[in-house]
Design a protein around this motif. Structure first.
Motif, PDB file in Angstrom:
ATOM      1  N   ASN A  59     -39.033  36.877   4.489  1.00  0.00           N
ATOM      2  CA  ASN A  59     -38.537  36.865   3.054  1.00  0.00           C
ATOM      3  C   ASN A  59     -37.296  37.876   3.199  1.00  0.00           C
ATOM      4  N   ILE A  60     -36.500  38.260   2.458  1.00  0.00           N
ATOM      5  CA  ILE A  60     -35.541  39.021   3.371  1.00  0.00           C
ATOM      6  C   ILE A  60     -35.486  40.115   1.854  1.00  0.00           C
ATOM      7  N   ALA A  61     -35.652  39.924   0.948  1.00  0.00           N
ATOM      8  CA  ALA A  61     -36.043  41.728   0.640  1.00  0.00           C
ATOM      9  C   ALA A  61     -36.310  41.964   1.062  1.00  0.00           C
ATOM     10  N   GLU A  62     -38.383  41.720   1.594  1.00  0.00           N
ATOM     11  CA  GLU A  62     -38.999  42.404   2.731  1.00  0.00           C
ATOM     12  C   GLU A  62     -38.333  42.921   3.766  1.00  0.00           C
ATOM     13  N   LEU A  70     -31.484  40.533  -8.032  1.00  0.00           N
ATOM     14  CA  LEU A  70     -30.822  39.851  -6.778  1.00  0.00           C
ATOM     15  C   LEU A  70     -32.583  40.416  -5.826  1.00  0.00           C
ATOM     16  N   LEU A  71     -32.863  41.273  -5.456  1.00  0.00           N
ATOM     17  CA  LEU A  71     -34.252  41.335  -4.833  1.00  0.00           C
ATOM     18  C   LEU A  71     -34.985  41.343  -4.644  1.00  0.00           C
ATOM     19  N   ALA A  75     -32.110  31.109  -0.548  1.00  0.00           N
ATOM     20  CA  ALA A  75     -31.655  31.663  -1.085  1.00  0.00           C
ATOM     21  C   ALA A  75     -30.992  31.798  -1.445  1.00  0.00           C
ATOM     22  N   TYR A  76     -29.987  31.644  -1.705  1.00  0.00           N
ATOM     23  CA  TYR A  76     -28.414  32.083  -2.472  1.00  0.00           C
ATOM     24  C   TYR A  76     -27.876  30.710  -2.272  1.00  0.00           C
ATOM     25  N   THR A  89     -32.603  30.797   4.127  1.00  0.00           N
ATOM     26  CA  THR A  89     -33.319  32.190   4.103  1.00  0.00           C
ATOM     27  C   THR A  89     -32.950  32.904   5.054  1.00  0.00           C
ATOM     28  N   GLY A  90     -33.762  32.141   6.198  1.00  0.00           N
ATOM     29  CA  GLY A  90     -33.843  33.307   8.049  1.00  0.00           C
ATOM     30  C   GLY A  90     -31.968  32.794   8.423  1.00  0.00           C
TER      31      GLY A  90
END
Length: 655
Positions: free
Chosen positions: A91-94, A159-160, A265-266, A284-285
């Motif tokens: 997870n990007i936000a994490e 965003l997050l 993700a985006y 995401t990754g």
């Protein structure tokens, strides 16, 4: 060597101790390479992609489950069939919110100098609250959340929060017109829109409540509208729930929904001047690994650093900038114009005052911004304390050799100046900076680790010291997942792989040189071909940029008697005219510094230069209307009305 290509002259070299303290030095040692031998490290990074990206994951301490396989090749589809970390959950936000909670995460400022700092603990709390609100509104993994927001703390929280629950974020800047917004986010059918009813730019407040109401009406997928301040000025459809962000959601412990490496993700958008903007879906990754590589290794961003890129929330550099949170650094957000008009002239100080006050270590701007500072004789280094500044970065257009000189003379003599080049398509860079290498005048310093960057000529042969097409021959994690919409994967493959099967063709004219660096000369579709010989426009811009009475310029080609001639449009500095002697000198210098083929056959004096809403010159649109055609998507232009002048350009009126 031509005006654009600069020279091999070294303008700055890192001190030996600084090199040894860099993360890139340590990474090279960790994976068994001599840090002084970048070529070997780069060859390994593209020949053993699984080993390289897995080592990067570990070196950056990413949170998540990596899985057993780092890279799975499909030999019949070497690029398009490759998969990275197929078992991973992340997870990007994490990752961006990890770190010491007492540390500063955000420094937000505006034109008035107002500043609000936010700690990682407070940011995490506010993200968790909005995430709960999104879930309460029915948003789940894979659903799209859209933003129409200025570059402020609320935008980053939105965003997050979206990423934290596995949803997909897409955004537009609030200065976009309604058609431009609908053409973009309308494609991806967001279920929630988070927006500001007003924003400030160039010392003026702009109300956009009516624009938001029309946007919601025209995008029926939107079921919830979350406002960061103010109220819409028109009626919102009754089917849409309207909330205020301050009251949206409930307090609770942060939670992160880990998703597959290839989970969207985006969604970012191309300029769209030749049709509807393409909606590029990013993994995401791939986003996280690409950005950690660029920040940690190439940018040498460290815990406690403070990084800013002057951007809006729609540009890829916004998404790039905020990923610096994952290094333990703080991101500096600036909302407003970087140069302000005053009664006594232009005030060029806002970004530099912020850099001084916030202790900025990494500052990113555009070549156009640097050119304006130079034309105003503004010397940031002599007017501001830039002690903390270690890296100045620039991208968005070719950076001219004399701009390198200007930066080291007027900003700071002891810093890394990184000219970088990549694109929205890869959410990162193919050519970039390095804390281990000298900065050479006019050059992009190195090929980015993990990217098989090459330049191919008309034979598809790899060339050094000659211009050709910029390509990438090896797979990398931040290749787009797809284009959103019908036949998205087919359209994606046609865009980047149709010219050379299973080789990414980026659409830039570039040149690699023996030093290991290179030059980007402009977009392939803006290449000029007088006499059938392909030349770049950057050399012409380089000469125009040095003329005191020229504020801006635009170059494109026009058919004439079976050939293509070079057309140059010049915008004078306000209140001035451009003398015949200036034009004569301009042609002489273009002939001497570029070539006789670069000399314009026609020069027109114009009132305005067309730009996209993302701030890029639009040569193609000018050429189209000057030839009697129609631009397919005027909503992608910041100033479409100026094209009326180009429709009236006549060869017999040229100077």
């Amino acid at each position: 060597m031509d005006a654009m290509s600069g020279s091999d002259e070294i303008l700055w070299s890192p001190a030996p101790e600084a090199k040894r303290q860099s993360a890139l030095w340590r990474f090279a040692q960790n994976v068994g390479f001599d840090p002084e031998n970048y070529d070997d490290l780069h060859r390994w990074s593209i020949s053993e992609p699984g080993a390289f990206w897995s080592a990067l994951w570990d070196f950056c301490g990413l949170l998540g489950e990596k899985g057993d396989d780092a890279f799975v090749a499909k030999h019949s589809a070497w690029m398009t069939g490759a998969r990275f970390f197929p078992q991973a959950q992340i997870n990007i936000a994490e990752n961006l919110l990890a770190g010491e909670k007492s540390q500063t995460a955000i420094i937000a400022s505006d034109e008035s100098g107002n500043r609000v700092d936010t700690s990682r603990a407070e940011l995490s709390t506010r993200v968790a609250r909005v995430a709960a609100g999104l879930q309460g509104a029915g948003v789940g993994p894979g659903d799209r959340v859209a933003g129409i927001l200025p570059n402020d703390t609320d935008a980053l929280i939105a965003l997050l929060a979206t990423l934290s629950i596995g949803a997909v974020w897409t955004s537009c800047s609030p200065d976009f017109g309604t058609n431009a917004i609908v053409d973009r986010i309308g494609q991806v059918e967001p279920v929630v829109l988070i927006a500001a009813c007003r924003y400030s730019y160039a010392s003026r407040f702009h109300q956009i409540g009516e624009k938001l109401a029309e946007t919601v009406t025209r995008i029926p997928s939107i079921k919830t509208l979350v406002l960061t301040g103010g109220e819409p000025m028109s009626e919102i459809p009754g089917s849409v729930t309207v909330s205020n962000m301050a009251d949206f959601g409930e307090d609770g412990a942060p939670g992160f929904h880990r998703v597959a490496f290839d989970h969207p993700a985006y969604i970012l958008f191309t300029s769209g001047t030749t049709g509807a903007p393409k909606a590029i879906v990013h993994r995401t990754g791939g986003v996280l690994l690409q950005h950690m590589k660029e920040h940690v290794l190439h940018g040498d961003v460290r815990p406690g650093d403070r990084l800013i890129w002057y951007t809006n929330t729609a540009w890829m550099m916004y998404h790039w900038m905020i990923s610096a949170l994952g290094t333990g650094a703080a991101v500096v957000l600036y909302d407003g114009a970087p140069i302000l008009k005053t009664e006594t002239g232009l005030d060029c100080s806002p970004l530099w005052r912020l850099a001084q006050d916030a202790g900025v270590t990494h500052l990113g701007v555009s070549p156009k911004y640097l050119a304006t500072l130079a034309s105003e004789d503004y010397s940031p280094g002599s007017q501001h304390d830039l002690t903390h500044l270690r890296v100045l970065m620039a991208c968005g257009a070719p950076i001219l050799p004399h701009q390198f000189d200007w930066c080291y003379k007027n900003v700071k003599p002891d810093m890394m100046f990184a000219s970088i080049s990549g694109g929205t398509e890869i959410l990162g860079c193919f050519l970039t900076g390095s804390p281990l290498h000298p900065v050479r005048r006019g050059q992009l310093t190195v090929k980015a680790l993990g990217h098989g960057v090459d330049v191919l000529d008309e034979r598809n042969a790899s060339v050094i010291g000659r211009r050709g097409e910029l390509v990438c021959t090896e797979p990398f994690p931040s290749m787009p997942l797809t284009f959103w919409g019908k036949d998205g994967t087919r359209r994606y493959h046609e865009t980047y792989f149709s010219q050379r099967p299973e080789i990414w063709t980026h659409g830039d004219v570039a040149e690699l040189v023996a030093t290991g660096g290179g030059y980007v000369h402009g977009r392939s579709d803006n290449t000029l071909k007088p006499g059938g010989v392909r030349i770049g426009s950057s050399e012409i811009y380089a000469v125009c940029d040095n003329l005191d009475d020229v504020e801006d310029a635009l170059v494109f080609g026009m058919d004439h008697q079976g050939d293509e001639e070079v057309v140059l449009c010049l915008k004078p500095v306000d209140g001035q005219s451009i003398a015949d002697e200036t034009l004569k000198e301009l042609r002489r210098r273009i002939r001497a510094e570029a070539s006789p083929r670069h000399v314009p056959a026609r020069i027109h004096i114009v009132a305005e230069i067309p730009y996209t809403i993302n701030g890029k010159r639009v040569e193609g649109a000018a050429r189209t209307v000057a030839s009697g055609g129609q631009v397919k998507n005027l909503g992608s232009l910041a100033n479409p009305g100026c094209l009326d002048e180009y429709r009236t350009l006549k060869r017999e009126d040229a100077r």
